[in-house]
Each structure stands twice: as structure tokens, then as C-alpha cells.
Scaffold this active site. Structure first.
Site, PDB file in Angstrom:
ATOM      1  N   TYR A 152      21.351  -1.415  81.170  1.00 18.20           N
ATOM      2  CA  TYR A 152      21.390  -0.231  82.032  1.00 18.20           C
ATOM      3  C   TYR A 152      20.135  -0.039  82.876  1.00 18.20           C
ATOM      4  O   TYR A 152      20.105   0.856  83.719  1.00 18.20           O
ATOM      5  CB  TYR A 152      21.664   1.029  81.202  1.00 18.20           C
ATOM      6  CG  TYR A 152      23.088   1.141  80.700  1.00 18.20           C
ATOM      7  CD1 TYR A 152      24.086   0.264  81.128  1.00 18.20           C
ATOM      8  CD2 TYR A 152      23.445   2.133  79.803  1.00 18.20           C
ATOM      9  CE1 TYR A 152      25.394   0.375  80.663  1.00 18.20           C
ATOM     10  CE2 TYR A 152      24.756   2.254  79.336  1.00 18.20           C
ATOM     11  CZ  TYR A 152      25.719   1.364  79.770  1.00 18.20           C
ATOM     12  OH  TYR A 152      27.009   1.486  79.317  1.00 18.20           O
ATOM     13  N   LYS A 206      23.649 -10.133  70.347  1.00 19.21           N
ATOM     14  CA  LYS A 206      24.415 -11.364  70.555  1.00 19.21           C
ATOM     15  C   LYS A 206      23.409 -12.489  70.775  1.00 19.21           C
ATOM     16  O   LYS A 206      23.418 -13.177  71.799  1.00 19.21           O
ATOM     17  CB  LYS A 206      25.366 -11.223  71.764  1.00 19.21           C
ATOM     18  CG  LYS A 206      26.611 -10.421  71.475  1.00 19.21           C
ATOM     19  CD  LYS A 206      27.602 -11.083  70.506  1.00 19.21           C
ATOM     20  CE  LYS A 206      28.377 -12.207  71.166  1.00 19.21           C
ATOM     21  NZ  LYS A 206      29.440 -12.721  70.257  1.00 19.21           N
ATOM     22  N   ASP A 238      29.949  -8.234  68.072  1.00 17.35           N
ATOM     23  CA  ASP A 238      31.405  -8.230  67.873  1.00 17.35           C
ATOM     24  C   ASP A 238      31.735  -8.020  66.393  1.00 17.35           C
ATOM     25  O   ASP A 238      32.613  -7.229  66.036  1.00 17.35           O
ATOM     26  CB  ASP A 238      32.048  -9.515  68.432  1.00 17.35           C
ATOM     27  CG  ASP A 238      31.286 -10.787  68.094  1.00 17.35           C
ATOM     28  OD1 ASP A 238      30.208 -10.701  67.455  1.00 17.35           O
ATOM     29  OD2 ASP A 238      31.770 -11.885  68.458  1.00 17.35           O
ATOM     30  N   ASP A 262      25.665   2.168  73.563  1.00 19.40           N
ATOM     31  CA  ASP A 262      26.597   3.066  74.248  1.00 19.40           C
ATOM     32  C   ASP A 262      28.013   2.817  73.721  1.00 19.40           C
ATOM     33  O   ASP A 262      28.737   3.739  73.347  1.00 19.40           O
ATOM     34  CB  ASP A 262      26.513   2.801  75.760  1.00 19.40           C
ATOM     35  CG  ASP A 262      27.277   3.825  76.580  1.00 19.40           C
ATOM     36  OD1 ASP A 262      27.645   4.879  76.034  1.00 19.40           O
ATOM     37  OD2 ASP A 262      27.517   3.560  77.775  1.00 19.40           O
ATOM     38  N   ASP A 266      30.412   5.112  70.614  1.00 28.09           N
ATOM     39  CA  ASP A 266      31.748   5.679  70.839  1.00 28.09           C
ATOM     40  C   ASP A 266      32.736   5.140  69.804  1.00 28.09           C
ATOM     41  O   ASP A 266      33.616   5.869  69.334  1.00 28.09           O
ATOM     42  CB  ASP A 266      32.263   5.355  72.256  1.00 28.09           C
ATOM     43  CG  ASP A 266      31.775   6.358  73.300  1.00 28.09           C
ATOM     44  OD1 ASP A 266      30.674   6.915  73.110  1.00 28.09           O
ATOM     45  OD2 ASP A 266      32.485   6.582  74.297  1.00 28.09           O
TER      46      ASP A 266
HETATM   47  C1  IPM Z   1      26.235   8.297  77.081  1.00 25.40           C
HETATM   48  C2  IPM Z   1      27.003   8.288  78.362  1.00 25.40           C
HETATM   49  C3  IPM Z   1      26.106   7.915  79.520  1.00 25.40           C
HETATM   50  C4  IPM Z   1      25.539   6.536  79.282  1.00 25.40           C
HETATM   51  C5  IPM Z   1      26.795   7.926  80.876  1.00 25.40           C
HETATM   52  C6  IPM Z   1      27.488   9.216  81.139  1.00 25.40           C
HETATM   53  C7  IPM Z   1      25.822   7.581  81.969  1.00 25.40           C
HETATM   54  O1  IPM Z   1      28.111   7.467  78.289  1.00 25.40           O
HETATM   55  O2  IPM Z   1      25.274   9.048  76.950  1.00 25.40           O
HETATM   56  O3  IPM Z   1      26.582   7.532  76.190  1.00 25.40           O
HETATM   57  O4  IPM Z   1      26.093   5.559  79.744  1.00 25.40           O
HETATM   58  O5  IPM Z   1      24.541   6.407  78.644  1.00 25.40           O
HETATM   59 MN    MN Z   2      28.451   6.643  76.354  1.00 27.48          MN
END
Ligand code: IPM
Ligand code: MN
Length: 392
Positions: A152, A206, A238, A262, A266
Site C-alpha cells: 500500500y 509469502k 495462503d 488488510d 477481514d
Molecule cells: C482498512 C480499510 C482501508 C485499508 C481502506 C478503506 C483504505 O480497508 O482499514 O482495512 O485498505 O486499509
Molecule cells: Mn480493510
């Protein structure tokens, strides 16, 4: 709160003020931060703290108005208070000329404040229906996501022609070392993995494919060698995704590059009742801010459909970071109690069946009964916010 109606210990303590900056954000952000402020205010009152709230507008709405996601001087204002609680930001229709979203704050705040560690606790609470066979208590780990470099770092800076696009991943020795050290420090403060109580830091990468990840792992191993009291563990990303679903109880602290963190955070949220259950802290050396890990869900904004839990638990993390461990614990216990009772149902859509306000009210009721149990203020706020008086 005035000192005369405080519980005895709080009444004896000098009045203290906690100054918190709220970034309401976009979409469901304003309603979530309102909920969290009500809860924080009640917990602060119980511990003899005055909560002083100021607002900083930022995000996609501000970008649309001004062409920038932050107003001038924002970073200095965010550094000035005791803590920052941020709501989610972003509006799908607000775009930059290159097609990426305009008004996101990730890069601006994380790099601007150098909050290098993104701390993402993943916990399955009793009473939460989740898409997993794991029981409550058997998922309790923290993802430490490197927050200032990795893939990022290329945010908004990749190369693009009509035919191709490239984003680069940057891993530095210094950036990796500081976040890995942070992860080991987290492990020392925790009580180990649910399965065996072993303090364990798992490096996720990885390194079998990419040199950048091989450097990440090399630095991890160097730092791990300084911590013989904590088990060092390795997973390819993975395989980690697989294990986080099939045997989450073996994990304690995981450390990884920005993009991997990230994605896997999730995934973790998906195993504990959804994104609406997961708080986070962006922690640096001289700045920090706290936010849910989910987005701003503009489609359900203003409709009392958002789950405020992630925002409320982010507020608890903020309180702990500001040295207010007792207030933090009160908020976390109230959330746990509210879910454990079984009165909060999170629908498969992620929305609480009874609505945002109802979840907030149940949490506030649990705080109020904790206050009564402590022999403190019998007239603790239940449904009425006391914070409005402090908003400016
Ligand atoms: C997070 C979000 C952000 C990220 C986005 C909204 C830029 O997904 O905080 O995980 O990618 O870090
Ligand atoms: Mn996120």
C-alpha cells in the site's frame, strides 16, 4: 460528572479530563461515532473522568467539498488531544481521476502520523452467532498489520498505461523490525493462544515466492531470537488463511505486511460475527487513532442498521491506550455482557436485528448496572447521552 455524585474512590481523585477528537467520517460513520461517544462518556463518568469531545471533519465528503480529504492543519490537531476516534470514511461515487476512491484517509493518516502498527484484535464473544464451528473463547488473537509500507505504499503512486498497471511492494528492514518488535511486546502482555496458553507470534508472509517477504521473515527471525520466552511461528499467507478458519485457537499474535493484514483481518472478522464486531488501533510512537476495520456502508447510512460494536470496541482500545484501563475494561465487559445475554442478534447482512440504537442502549444499560453494582451512581445514564453537553 461532578465529584459529589461519583463513587467514593473517584470522588477522592482529582478531576481529570480526557480530550478525544472524533472524526465522524462518511456513510454510517456519524451514527457509529455518536454511539461510541455515548458509551465512552458513561464509562468515563464511572471512573471519575471528564470526556471532552471535539470534532474533526475529514473523508470523502470533505474531499468532494474541498479537493482534499483533510482540512489544513488536521494532523497537528489530531496529535494534540489525548486520543482520536475515527469513523469509517469513503463514498463510492467520490473518485480521483485515476479511478481510485477519493477521500480515503488510510494513507494520509497512517503515513502522516506514522502509525506503523495496525492492531486488529479478533475475538469470538459468547452469544455471537458466527460462521464457524469454533466456540466462544477459542478465537482470540491479534493481527498486527504493518501500516506504513508494504504494497500500500504504492497507494496513488503506481505506474499505469492503457495496457498495464504496476504497484510496488516495499519492505524495509527498519519498518519490519519496529512492527515485529511491537508484535512481540503485544504477546508479552497477553496470556497466550486459547488452545494451549502459549505466547506465540506468527509471521505471515509469502517468503517462498517473493524476496520482499523473504526479507520480512529474516527480520522477524532476528527479532524473535531476542524473545526466547515467546514462541516464534511461521505461516505462508495462503496456509494462514486456511488455518485461521480451521484452527483459529492456535493463534495468539500474528504479524504481517500491510496488504496481507488488510485481507486476513477481514477473514478473521468473518469468523467472529462479521466486520461490525472488529475494532482496530493505528499506533505510532507519538500518535494513535482508533477505528472499525470496515467501510462506511453508505447504502445503509442513517437507517439505524449499522452494528456499532466495532466502533464501541475501538473506543475501548482508545481508552486503554490513554492509560484508562478501568474505563476500557468497563466498556468491553458491557459489550460482552450485552452479547452474552443473547438479546442482540446480528443478521447475516451484518446488521443488528434491533438496530444501531438498541445495541447501544443495551451496552449502556450494562454499564449502568455495573455502576450500581459498584455502589456508585444509581442514576447513571442509560439511554440519554450526557456527552452532548460537552460537544463543541
Ligand atoms: C482498512 C480499510 C482501508 C485499508 C481502506 C478503506 C483504505 O480497508 O482499514 O482495512 O485498505 O486499509
Ligand atoms: Mn480493510
Amino acid at each position: 460528572m461532578n465529584a459529589t455524585d461519583a463513587e467514593p474512590s473517584a470522588a477522592a481523585a482529582p478531576s481529570r479530563t480526557l480530550t478525544v477528537t472524533i472524526i465522524p467520517g462518511d456513510g454510517i460513520g456519524p451514527e457509529l461515532t455518536r454511539s461510541a461517544v455515548r458509551v465512552m462518556d458513561a464509562a468515563c463518568a464511572m471512573t471519575g473522568l471528564d470526556l471532552d469531545v471535539t470534532e474533526e471533519r475529514a473523508g470523502a465528503g470533505v474531499y468532494r467539498e474541498t479537493g482534499a480529504a483533510l482540512l489544513p492543519g488536521a494532523l497537528d490537531r489530531l496529535r494534540a488531544g489525548d486520543g482520536v476516534l475515527k469513523g469509517p470514511v469513503g463514498l463510492p461515487e467520490v473518485r480521483r481521476p485515476d479511478g481510485t476512491e477519493g477521500g480515503l484517509l488510510g494513507g494520509l493518516l497512517r503515513n502522516g502520523l506514522d502509525t506503523f502498527a495496525n492492531v486488529r484484535p479478533v475475538r469470538l464473544l459468547p452469544g455471537v452467532r458466527a460462521a464457524t464451528t469454533a466456540g466462544a473463547g477459542s478465537i482470540d488473537y491479534v493481527i498486527v498489520r504493518e501500516n506504513t509500507e508494504g504494497l500500500y505504499l504504492s497507494r496513488g503512486a503506481g505506474v499505469r498505461t492503457h495496457h498495464a498497471a504496476a504497484d510496488q511492494m516495499l519492505i524495509t528492514r527498519a519498518g519490519t523490525e519496529r512492527v515485529v518488535r511491537f508484535a512481540f511486546e503485544q504477546a508479552l502482555r497477553r496470556s497466550g493462544a486459547p488452545r494451549d496458553g502459549v505466547r506465540r507470534v506468527t509471521c505471515v508472509d509469502k517468503s517462498n515466492v517473493l524476496r520482499s517477504f523473504a526479507l520480512f521473515r529474516e527480520v522477524f527471525d532476528e527479532v524473535a531470537a531476542e524473545h526466547p520466552d515467546v514462541e516464534a511461528d511461521h505461516y505462508y499467507a495462503d496456509a494462514a488463511a486456511h488455518a485461521l478458519v480451521t484452527e483459529p485457537d492456535r493463534f495468539d499474535v500474528l504479524v504481517m505486511e500491510n496488504f496481507l493484514g488488510d485481507v486476513l483481518s477481514d477473514l478473521g472478522a468473518g469468523t467472529v460475527g462479521g466486520l461490525g464486531m472488529c475494532p482496530s488501533g493505528n499506533i505510532g510512537t507519538d500518535a494513535a487513532y482508533f477505528e472499525p476495520i470496515h467501510g462506511s456502508a453508505p447504502l445503509i447510512a442513517g437507517r439505524n442498521l449499522a452494528n456499532p460494536t466495532s466502533q464501541i470496541l475501538s473506543a475501548a482500545m482508545l481508552l486503554r491506550h490513554c492509560g484508562q484501563a478501568e474505563a476500557a475494561r468497563l466498556v468491553e465487559s458491557a459489550v460482552e455482557g450485552a452479547f452474552a445475554e443473547g438479546h442482540i442478534t446480528i443478521l447475516p447482512t451484518g446488521s443488528p436485528a434491533a438496530g444501531t440504537e438498541a445495541v447501544t442502549d443495551v451496552v449502556l444499560e450494562h454499564l449502568a448496572s455495573a455502576a450500581r453494582a459498584r455502589g456508585g451512581t444509581p442514576d447513571m445514564p442509560t439511554t440519554e447521552p450526557t456527552t452532548e453537553r460537552k460537544r463543541r
